[in-house]
Design an enzyme around this catalytic site. Structure first.
Site, short mmCIF file in Angstrom:
data_model
loop_
_atom_site.label_atom_id
_atom_site.label_comp_id
_atom_site.label_asym_id
_atom_site.label_seq_id
_atom_site.Cartn_x
_atom_site.Cartn_y
_atom_site.Cartn_z
N GLU A 70 0.83 -1.22 0.00
CA GLU A 70 0.00 0.00 0.00
C GLU A 70 0.86 1.26 0.00
OE1 GLU A 70 -2.82 -0.41 3.22
OE2 GLU A 70 -4.19 -1.49 1.93
N GLU A 122 -5.15 -8.27 -1.11
CA GLU A 122 -5.92 -8.19 0.13
C GLU A 122 -7.38 -7.90 -0.17
OE1 GLU A 122 -4.58 -5.42 3.16
OE2 GLU A 122 -2.49 -5.86 2.69
C1 BG6 Z 1 -4.26 -2.85 4.78
C2 BG6 Z 1 -2.91 -3.34 5.22
O1 BG6 Z 1 -4.26 -1.49 4.97
O2 BG6 Z 1 -5.39 -3.23 5.48
C3 BG6 Z 1 -2.94 -4.49 6.20
O3 BG6 Z 1 -2.07 -3.65 4.14
C4 BG6 Z 1 -4.07 -4.29 7.16
O4 BG6 Z 1 -1.69 -4.55 6.83
C5 BG6 Z 1 -5.39 -4.30 6.40
O5 BG6 Z 1 -4.10 -5.21 8.20
C6 BG6 Z 1 -6.63 -4.17 7.27
O6 BG6 Z 1 -6.52 -3.07 8.12
P1 BG6 Z 1 -6.66 -3.22 9.68
O7 BG6 Z 1 -6.35 -1.89 10.23
O8 BG6 Z 1 -8.05 -3.67 9.94
O9 BG6 Z 1 -5.67 -4.24 10.11
#
Ligand code: BG6
Length: 514
Positions: free
Chosen positions: A196, A390
């Site tokens: 990201e 993701e």
């Molecule tokens: C993304 C990141 O921003 O979202 C992850 O690459 C992160 O590292 C994921 O865990 C979800 O966000 P959060 O804050 O719920 O863990």
């Protein structure tokens, strides 16, 4: 419009899950590992968090690091614990293999390889750890897809150079890349440079290791210069990987923020164009190898001067990525605010509510159709293969009286997004893999809590580190297993003779051969 329900994905499509070292490994001071960014992220209970405090460890600043170094026992430093993958990776990988994974996205902890970031020699124990992890994955036919830096700059580089604010960090990164590319040649084919990369705009510490005294120092001039250094570092990594092993494929990783106009007013529609410029700027540079046309006006109007070295343009051109990867969680609404100049909001959260969408518990709008839109837009723009690095739903689990977690919300979220991803593929978009964020529960990046659970594999641990850390299967574990076994065709999970709800009722699930 017709839909392609119950149609398998293309042959060889990669199914799996995604993680980051600082959110799963633990063992923060074992095996010769040095401290890194996430080790100074504090978990605070919800009531104690403010907008800039604790949400995305934004306020990790010079003073906070000093305070934590002096009295670490006063803080809940959850990322130091992770979820003990460092010791339990064999069990975790076996469970992922049981679900049928063909890909596992993970990151290497930079400071396990170079504890200070600028050491003369790499740490053999760290290198050996990842050798073992990759071997274990290959034992089950799981392809590792490795992020080189997932919010994980070594502390020494943070203190010494303010991370990617300085070009010295580019050199350290290049050396680290050379080490891991050489060592894992033949074991790792797919790489991502920075997780990201666009998150530097809001979180320069977490994303790029930039150490500020306070948030007032977080100017556009600063963050765009940091980005420039990361672009150069990323391009150098691509060049190196191709040189060391022409089989390697290196991608970039964008937090895609799909956005809609707040109304049919032409200005609101224009605003969506600005928002996309703000977001796609990163992939534009990394995929096209040069700064896009629109950014020059933005730089001029904000007095942003990029410290560009004469050789940089050539490096960016030569280091274009092989594929695009994205995280996709939500969409948001863009509204023109009478600004005279291009001024993006790039909002990560729903400032303006979209009445057409439900929200997750964390307030993230759930928008599977927006996922299809995003995939079409990205493919249209770059024509490069896309990997879903993701996608997932973080929510509190509510075990039933018998202790089983029947996480239908997670299953519904996945079903909706996989369905729309299949549609995008039918539209002609080249998506080659999907990694669910957090196949096992992990420490949240933003809040360092574990109670915001993403996993299909549950972990018996709470936000304070209490619990056995034992792993257990949730209903979604079986859902994903069936989905993968059918190569994405069995969205409704009605192939096989036993409904998953039987499992919720009595924990017995006998269809083991799906
Ligand atoms: C993304 C990141 O921003 O979202 C992850 O690459 C992160 O590292 C994921 O865990 C979800 O966000 P959060 O804050 O719920 O863990």
């Amino acid at each position: 419009m017709s839909r392609v329900t119950n149609t398998p994905f293309p042959e060889g499509f990669l199914w799996g899950g995604a993680t980051a070292a600082n959110q799963i490994e633990g063992g923060w001071d074992e095996g010769g590992r040095g401290p890194a960014a996430g080790d100074f992220a504090i978990h605070l209970p919800k009531e104690q968090r403010s907008k800039i405090n604790g949400e995305m460890y934004k306020d990790v600043n010079v003073k906070q690091i000093e305070r934590i170094e002096k009295n670490p026992e006063n803080y809940n430093l959850a990322k130091r614990r992770g979820v003990d993958f460092y010791h339990r990776y064999k069990e975790d990988i076996a469970l992922m293999a049981e679900m049928g994974f063909s890909v596992f996205r993970m990151s290497i902890s930079w400071s396990r390889i170079y504890p200070n970031g600028d050491d003369a020699q790499p740490n053999e124990e760290g290198l050996k750890f990842y050798d073992d992890v990759f071997d274990e994955l290959h034992k089950y036919g799981i392809e590792p897809l490795v992020t080189l830096d997932h919010f994980d700059v070594p502390l020494n580089l943070i203190k010494k150079y303010s991370g990617f604010k300085s070009r010295e960090t580019i050199d350290c990164f290049e050396k680290y890349c050379e080490t891991v590319f050489t060592r894992y040649k033949g074991k790792v084919k797919y790489w991502l440079t920075f997780n990201e990369i666009n998150c530097v705009l809001t979180n320069p510490y977490a994303c790029s290791g930039v150490l500020l005294n306070d948030q007032s120092e977080r100017t556009y001039e600063l963050v765009y210069n940091v980005s420039h250094n990361q672009f150069v570092a990323s391009a150098k990594a691509v060049i190196l990987a191709h040189k060391i092993d022409p089989e390697m494929k290196v991608g970039c990783m964008l937090c895609r923020l799909e956005n809609y106009a707040a109304s049919t007013k032409p200005e609101d529609v224009l605003q969506t164009v600005f928002e996309d410029h703000f977001n796609f700027f990163y992939t534009d540079v990394q995929a096209k190898g040069e700064y896009p046309y629109y950014i020059h006006r933005f730089f001029k109007e904000h007095n942003i001067k990029i410290d560009m070295k004469p050789e940089d343009a050539e490096i960016l051109k030569a280091g274009k990525v092989d594929f695009i990867s994205i995280s996709y969680y939500m969409s948001y609404v863009a509204q023109y605010k009478n600004q005279e100049i291009i001024e993006p909001t790039g909002s990560l959260v729903a400032v303006i509510k979209n009445p057409n969408l439900a929200m997750s518990e964390a307030g993230w709008p759930i928008d599977p159709v927006g996922f299809r839109t995003a995939l079409n837009r990205i493919y249209d723009r770059y024509g490069l293969p896309i990997f879903i690095a993701e996608n997932g739903l973080g929510s509190t689990d509510h075990p039933g009286e018998n202790g089983y977690v029947c996480d239908d919300d997670r299953i519904e979220y996945m079903k909706g997004h996989v369905r729309e991803m299949r549609e995008a593929i039918e539209d002609g978009v080249d998506v080659f893999g999907y990694a669910w964020w957090g196949p096992m529960d992990l420490v949240s990046s933003g809040t360092s809590e574990i109670s915001k659970r993403y996993g299909m594999i549950g972990i018996d641990a709470d936000n304070d580190g209490n619990g056995t850390y034992n792993r257990f299967k949730k209903k979604s574990f079986y859902y994903y297993k069936k989905l993968i076994a059918s190569n994405g065709a069995d969205l409704e999970n009605n192939i096989g003779d036993q409904p998953l709800d039987d499992w919720c009722a009595n924990g017995k699930y006998t269809v083991e051969n799906v």
